[in-house]
Scaffold this motif. Structure first.
Motif, short mmCIF file in Angstrom:
data_model
loop_
_atom_site.label_atom_id
_atom_site.label_comp_id
_atom_site.label_asym_id
_atom_site.label_seq_id
_atom_site.Cartn_x
_atom_site.Cartn_y
_atom_site.Cartn_z
N GLY A 70 -18.82 -6.25 92.11
CA GLY A 70 -19.04 -7.32 93.58
C GLY A 70 -17.73 -8.06 93.55
N ALA A 71 -17.56 -8.42 94.93
CA ALA A 71 -16.35 -9.54 95.41
C ALA A 71 -16.64 -10.77 94.74
N SER A 72 -17.79 -11.30 94.61
CA SER A 72 -17.83 -12.54 94.03
C SER A 72 -17.46 -12.65 92.50
N ALA A 73 -18.00 -11.80 91.81
CA ALA A 73 -17.43 -11.61 90.37
C ALA A 73 -15.80 -11.46 90.17
N ALA A 74 -15.37 -10.55 91.23
CA ALA A 74 -13.91 -10.43 91.17
C ALA A 74 -13.11 -11.60 91.43
N ARG A 75 -13.50 -12.31 92.41
CA ARG A 75 -12.80 -13.70 92.80
C ARG A 75 -12.96 -14.34 91.57
N ASN A 76 -14.10 -14.73 90.80
CA ASN A 76 -14.16 -15.71 89.87
C ASN A 76 -13.17 -15.15 88.70
N VAL A 77 -13.10 -13.87 88.35
CA VAL A 77 -11.93 -13.44 87.37
C VAL A 77 -10.60 -14.14 87.88
N TYR A 166 -17.91 -18.52 92.35
CA TYR A 166 -18.89 -17.84 93.27
C TYR A 166 -20.33 -17.70 92.56
N ASP A 167 -21.43 -17.81 93.22
CA ASP A 167 -22.75 -17.79 92.61
C ASP A 167 -23.03 -16.33 92.49
N LEU A 168 -23.14 -15.85 91.30
CA LEU A 168 -23.46 -14.57 91.17
C LEU A 168 -24.95 -14.19 91.28
N THR A 169 -25.73 -15.21 91.45
CA THR A 169 -27.29 -14.91 91.55
C THR A 169 -27.62 -14.56 93.05
N MET A 170 -26.62 -14.73 93.93
CA MET A 170 -27.08 -14.59 95.21
C MET A 170 -26.50 -13.23 95.71
N SER A 171 -27.23 -12.63 96.45
CA SER A 171 -26.80 -11.23 97.16
C SER A 171 -26.12 -11.28 98.35
N ASN A 208 -26.36 -5.63 111.35
CA ASN A 208 -27.22 -5.81 109.88
C ASN A 208 -28.20 -4.67 109.86
N GLY A 209 -28.16 -3.84 108.85
CA GLY A 209 -29.20 -3.28 108.74
C GLY A 209 -30.58 -3.67 108.14
N ALA A 210 -31.70 -3.30 107.80
CA ALA A 210 -32.75 -3.87 107.40
C ALA A 210 -32.45 -4.37 106.12
N LYS A 211 -32.06 -3.81 104.93
CA LYS A 211 -31.62 -4.30 103.78
C LYS A 211 -30.88 -5.43 103.82
N THR A 212 -29.75 -5.25 104.56
CA THR A 212 -28.83 -6.48 104.77
C THR A 212 -29.34 -7.75 105.26
N MET A 216 -29.93 -11.47 103.82
CA MET A 216 -29.38 -12.65 104.32
C MET A 216 -30.41 -13.45 104.62
N ILE A 217 -31.52 -13.24 104.95
CA ILE A 217 -32.74 -14.22 105.04
C ILE A 217 -32.94 -14.85 103.71
N ALA A 218 -33.14 -14.15 102.70
CA ALA A 218 -33.43 -14.48 101.21
C ALA A 218 -32.22 -15.68 100.89
N SER A 219 -31.10 -15.18 101.03
CA SER A 219 -30.05 -16.22 100.52
C SER A 219 -30.08 -17.51 101.65
N LYS A 220 -30.03 -17.20 102.78
CA LYS A 220 -29.83 -18.57 103.97
C LYS A 220 -31.27 -19.35 103.44
N THR A 221 -32.42 -18.82 103.03
CA THR A 221 -33.45 -19.56 102.69
C THR A 221 -33.28 -20.27 101.46
N THR A 222 -32.46 -19.70 100.57
CA THR A 222 -32.03 -20.45 99.15
C THR A 222 -31.07 -21.56 99.51
N LEU A 223 -30.26 -21.27 100.42
CA LEU A 223 -29.30 -22.41 100.68
C LEU A 223 -29.80 -23.56 101.41
#
Length: 292
Positions: A70-77, A166-171, A208-212, A216-223
């Motif tokens: 994933g991009a977040s993990a790669a950026r953290n490297v 970057y937060d690796l716990t968020m999708s 956005n597809g249904a999965k995306t 998005m809803i889950a992550s925006k709710t977390t934020l």
């Protein structure tokens, strides 16, 4: 002395796009950069680029140590290993306009975070729309998303004034979460209203597809929950403004499929922008009534 800007580019199965991306960095009017490609698929991108005649001592490569991490993990490297004063993000299918780094570097001399307007394009680099175009201006954390209404991976920042991982716990929404980390120590960013970054909308991400959407809803709710409990310690007005944006954006996510039934190629930004404008007008009306 001009500061070096490290441009971080995660690369996963990017052979079809990365040549144009790298050439856009080579074309910069600001010469003090290093491009750090983080291979997230085991590909030797340095050799791949050399095979296409692209060799420059400012281009380096790291490995994420994973395949599809994933991009977040790669950026953290990259962030763990960089020693440059400034950093910026460039995805492996996007491009920089020639003056982006020059103008960003000038703004970073005063501000800890710099954002730029976007030229949103399709896969053939045909223009779809601009985002956040307008005057150059300082933005507090509460104003930022009302201007930069989507795509937060296009920022640059002064690592001495603000930094994070970057937060690796968020999708989803990890770019915005990272920006909120930076705003903990920077009271205001600077926005360049000229579209200086080409953001390419791939066919699979035109809407956005249904999965995306669920992600998005889950992550925006977390934020939103984190903001409301004071997790980011933003400058005055920052929590209220950012939370207000997220509430409008969450409702827009929930209603987006209905909009797609009317226009199957609708961009989420086209769906969100009028809702933000309506909310802005409502808030101004409330302020006027209070002052009266």
């Amino acid at each position: 002395m001009s500061e070096t800007i490290a441009v971080i580019t995660p690369a996963y199965k990017a052979e079809d796009t990365i040549i144009a991306t790298v050439r856009s960095v080579l074309a910069q009017t600001y010469p003090h950069w290093q491009l750090v490609i983080v291979s997230d698929d085991g590909t030797d991108y340095a050799a791949f680029l050399a095979g296409h005649g692209i060799v420059d001592g400012r281009i380096g490569q790291l490995s994420s140590g994973r395949i599809g991490g994933g991009a977040s993990a790669a950026r953290n490297v990259a962030l763990e290993q960089l020693d440059s004063a400034y950093a910026a993000i460039l995805d492996a299918d996007d491009r920089l306009k020639p003056q982006k780094l020059e103008r960003v570097a000038a703004a970073l001399a005063q501000y800890g975070i710099v954002s730029t307007a976007l030229d949103v394009m399709d896969e053939g680099f045909a223009h779809l729309r601009d985002i956040a175009a307008g005057p150059d201006r300082a933005l507090g954390p509460g104003e930022h998303k009302w201007v930069n209404l989507s795509m937060d991976s296009m920022i640059a920042w002064d690592r001495a004034k603000a930094d994070g991982r970057y937060d690796l716990t968020m999708s989803n929404m990890t770019d915005l979460e990272f920006l909120l980390q930076l705003y903990r120590t920077v009271p205001a960013s600077f926005h360049l209203g000229t579209p200086l970054h080409d953001y390419v909308k791939r066919a699979g991400s035109m809407s956005n597809g249904a999965k995306t959407t669920a992600g998005m809803i889950a992550s925006k709710t977390t934020l939103l929950e984190r903001l409301e409990r004071g997790h980011y310690r933003l400058a005055p007005g920052g929590v209220e403004g950012m939370a207000g944006f997220l509430r409008v954006s969450l409702q827009a996510e929930r209603d987006f499929f209905a909009a797609l039934r009317q226009n199957s190629r609708a961009l989420f930004e086209d769906h969100l922008e009028p809702r933000l404008a309506l909310e802005n007008r409502a808030q101004r009306k409330i302020i006027i009534q209070i002052n009266d």
